[in-house]
Design an enzyme around this catalytic site. Structure first.
Site, PDB file in Angstrom:
ATOM      1  N   ASP A 276       0.910  -1.143   0.000  1.00 13.70           N
ATOM      2  CA  ASP A 276       0.000   0.000   0.000  1.00 13.70           C
ATOM      3  C   ASP A 276       0.947   1.190   0.000  1.00 13.70           C
ATOM      4  OD1 ASP A 276      -1.420   2.277   0.807  1.00 13.70           O
ATOM      5  OD2 ASP A 276      -2.962   1.034   1.704  1.00 13.70           O
ATOM      6  N   HIS A 277       1.139   1.798  -1.160  1.00 14.27           N
ATOM      7  CA  HIS A 277       2.266   2.742  -1.255  1.00 14.27           C
ATOM      8  C   HIS A 277       2.097   3.961  -0.339  1.00 14.27           C
ATOM      9  CE1 HIS A 277      -0.247   4.972  -4.137  1.00 14.27           C
ATOM     10  NE2 HIS A 277       0.569   5.991  -3.976  1.00 14.27           N
TER      11      HIS A 277
ATOM     12  N   HIS B  57      -5.659   2.731   0.973  1.00 14.62           N
ATOM     13  CA  HIS B  57      -4.951   3.928   1.453  1.00 14.62           C
ATOM     14  C   HIS B  57      -5.697   4.640   2.588  1.00 14.62           C
ATOM     15  CE1 HIS B  57      -2.789   3.063  -2.117  1.00 14.62           C
ATOM     16  NE2 HIS B  57      -3.491   3.789  -2.960  1.00 14.62           N
TER      17      HIS B  57
HETATM   18  C1  BG6 Z   1      -3.267   4.534  -6.548  1.00 15.93           C
HETATM   19  C2  BG6 Z   1      -4.587   4.558  -7.248  1.00 15.93           C
HETATM   20  O1  BG6 Z   1      -3.195   3.478  -5.634  1.00 15.93           O
HETATM   21  O2  BG6 Z   1      -3.072   5.755  -5.857  1.00 15.93           O
HETATM   22  C3  BG6 Z   1      -4.690   5.746  -8.171  1.00 15.93           C
HETATM   23  O3  BG6 Z   1      -4.770   3.360  -7.970  1.00 15.93           O
HETATM   24  C4  BG6 Z   1      -4.386   7.023  -7.440  1.00 15.93           C
HETATM   25  O4  BG6 Z   1      -5.979   5.828  -8.768  1.00 15.93           O
HETATM   26  C5  BG6 Z   1      -3.067   6.893  -6.702  1.00 15.93           C
HETATM   27  O5  BG6 Z   1      -4.306   8.072  -8.394  1.00 15.93           O
HETATM   28  C6  BG6 Z   1      -2.800   8.093  -5.838  1.00 15.93           C
HETATM   29  O6  BG6 Z   1      -1.509   7.987  -5.332  1.00 15.93           O
HETATM   30  P1  BG6 Z   1      -0.655   9.280  -5.012  1.00 15.93           P
HETATM   31  O7  BG6 Z   1       0.597   8.746  -4.415  1.00 15.93           O
HETATM   32  O8  BG6 Z   1      -0.464  10.006  -6.294  1.00 15.93           O
HETATM   33  O9  BG6 Z   1      -1.489  10.058  -4.039  1.00 15.93           O
END
Ligand code: BG6
Length: 504
Positions: free
Chosen positions: A185-186, A248
């Site tokens: 979950d980045h 997230h």
């Molecule tokens: C991803 C989603 O996990 O997170 C995307 O699949 C989203 O739809 C993205 O745009 C948002 O990540 P960040 O790091 O740009 O906030």
């Protein structure tokens, strides 16, 4: 821990090696880890995909990605020359078990050359339909025989619903031990997200007020200006709930709501997050009606440019019922949080790109100042800005300088840029380093993923079973559907305006 890493060779096998995720995130992250001297002396990155490519062609592709997306800008020639020696490509049909022999041969060759067995990390940067077959083929090809030396990294989405996440967990558990499985979950790798635990549990002054006695409500808002871009085919089968809330946003909520773990060990931390998910109030059909709002963007103008509505985006069903916006009121039914609403919202094509957690404290018990001196009165609020601004603000009342007593809301600010000189690493740098070290703190455990799905299933089922008749119900460059305002206004609150604008 990091020091021992230097002597431990590592091989990354990246499925989806020619894909977008590798170009945009993984390759730049590995390159930056290399620049900062975090990678072991002996390492190899084996990209794999169906397209036949030579090592040189693969390197070219990776170079393009790094030059375009790396936070450190274009590569330095000498560093690139060194780094690119470690890049290899193996074309393979991920569905065909025969293809996997070639990985075995390469891994054996590296091990023989290095004289010590490498840690092998299989990174599945592919569409989720491929997760089971790749895991099975790795197992059938005996590429995961040593649990101490092999790890698998699975990108999100982990399952499409409770049932599919359970069966994926079951399949993986038949091949790997849980300590070998890294579910990404980045958001958990973001510097500002990691800081939530530091902020809460390294500062004694917060704990006494971090509960239902002092906090009135919590808001978590993750909004994006971007639409679905080229990802219509994936997104149309997913939607905001599956794409953002199941992972997230629930993870952010857990970090705000969790009890202090006994230690900073991966399982302790994840147990405390699981406690939060387990304490979250399940949704009845009435709750789905009253406490959730879905939306889909229509066309509009974003910064002077006309943009199409969601249903006109490439690879999206023209009658799509998929939500691109969701707002939900959650409750965490435990001693700390009973009765305190957690409002979350997320959406694409919103007015601002911003991820912010706001903790609104209760009002003073008695106002001693006459109303005319406190026109801009605001209850204390803690604003944790995840991105693009990276800061924590405590909003308090102060006397405006002058001969009269007039109150103003002012911010006490901790701002990353002004405080630290060092540029924050990208989330993927942290996460990739952790897969090498074997630290799972910032990764989702199987049980967390399932409980999160379990919580959301009643909402997903209700939404899927009932076509929304008013889609599109918000225009591009807005703050989402009006009903989302009503959701929070019914409780006497409003969505807070986010600090500073962020562009993406
Ligand atoms: C991803 C989603 O996990 O997170 C995307 O699949 C989203 O739809 C993205 O745009 C948002 O990540 P960040 O790091 O740009 O906030």
């Amino acid at each position: 821990m990091y020091q021992s890493l230097k002597n431990q060779p590592v091989i990354f096998v990246i499925f989806g090696g020619t894909g977008d995720l590798n170009s945009r995130k993984l390759a730049p992250a590995l390159y930056n880890l290399f620049l900062d001297n975090w990678l072991p002396d002996k390492f190899s990155i084996i990209g794999t995909g169906r397209t036949p490519l030579t090592d040189e062609q693969f390197s070219e592709k990776i170079l393009e990605g790094i030059n375009k997306f790396s936070r450190t800008g274009k590569v330095k020639d000498d560093k690139w020359a060194e780094f690119s020696k470690h890049l290899h490509y193996q074309s393979a049909n991920a569905k065909d078990v025969e293809s996997y022999k070639a990985f075995g041969t390469r891994i054996d060759a590296h091990n023989a050359e290095w004289g010590t067995p490498a840690n092998v990390i299989y990174y599945l940067a592919v569409s989720p339909d491929f997760f089971p077959i790749i895991a099975e083929n790795i197992s059938k090809s005996k590429l995961a025989e040593d649990p101490e030396k092999t790890r698998i990294v699975i990108e999100k989405p982990f399952g499409h619903d409770l049932e599919s996440s359970r069966s994926l967990n079951k399949l993986l558990a038949g091949i790997f031990n849980e300590c070998q499985i890294y579910r990404i979950d980045h958001y958990l790798g973001k510097e500002t997200v990691q800081n939530i635990m530091a902020f809460r549990f390294a500062n004694a002054i917060l704990e006494p007020i971090w509960n239902r006695n002092f906090i009135e409500h919590v808001q978590i808002s993750v909004t994006e200006q971007l639409g679905v871009e080229e990802r219509g085919d994936y997104y149309d089968g997913s939607g905001a709930m599956r794409d953002m809330i199941q992972n997230h946003i629930l993870q952010l909520l857990c970090l705000v709501a969790m009890e202090a773990p006994n230690s900073f060990s991966a399982d302790e931390v994840r147990n405390r997050k699981l406690d939060v998910l387990n304490a979250m109030r399940p949704f009845t059909p009435e709750d789905v009606r009253m406490s959730t709002v879905r939306g889909q963007y229509g066309s509009g103008w974003m910064e002077g440019k006309e943009v199409p509505g969601y249903r006109k985006e490439p690879k999206v069903n023209p009658d799509s019922n998929t939500e691109t916006f969701a707002a939900i009121k959650f409750f965490v039914d435990n001693w700390r949080w009973k009765g305190i609403p957690f409002y979350v919202r997320t959406g694409k094509r919103m007015h601002q790109t911003s991820s912010v957690i706001s903790i609104q404290f209760k009002d003073v018990p008695h106002l001693i100042f006459p109303s005319e001196v406190s026109e801009s009165w605001q209850q204390n609020r803690l604003v944790i800005s995840i991105q693009p601004e990276m800061s924590i603000r405590l909003q308090v009342q102060a006397k405006r300088p002058g001969l009269e007593m007039v109150l103003n809301t002012v911010d006490m600010v901790f701002d990353y840029k002004g405080t630290f000189e060092k540029q924050a690493p990208e989330a993927y740098e942290t996460l990739l380093l952790d897969t090498m070290i074997g630290d799972q703190t910032l990764f989702m455990r199987g049980d967390q993923v399932e409980v999160a799905w379990e919580l959301l299933m009643p909402i997903l089922k209700a939404w899927e079973g009932r076509q929304s008749l008013n889609f599109p119900n918000y225009s591009a460059d807005s703050w989402g559907p009006e009903l989302a305002e009503a959701l929070i206004a019914r409780d006497g609150f409003h969505w807070f305006t986010l600090p500073l604008t962020g562009k993406k």
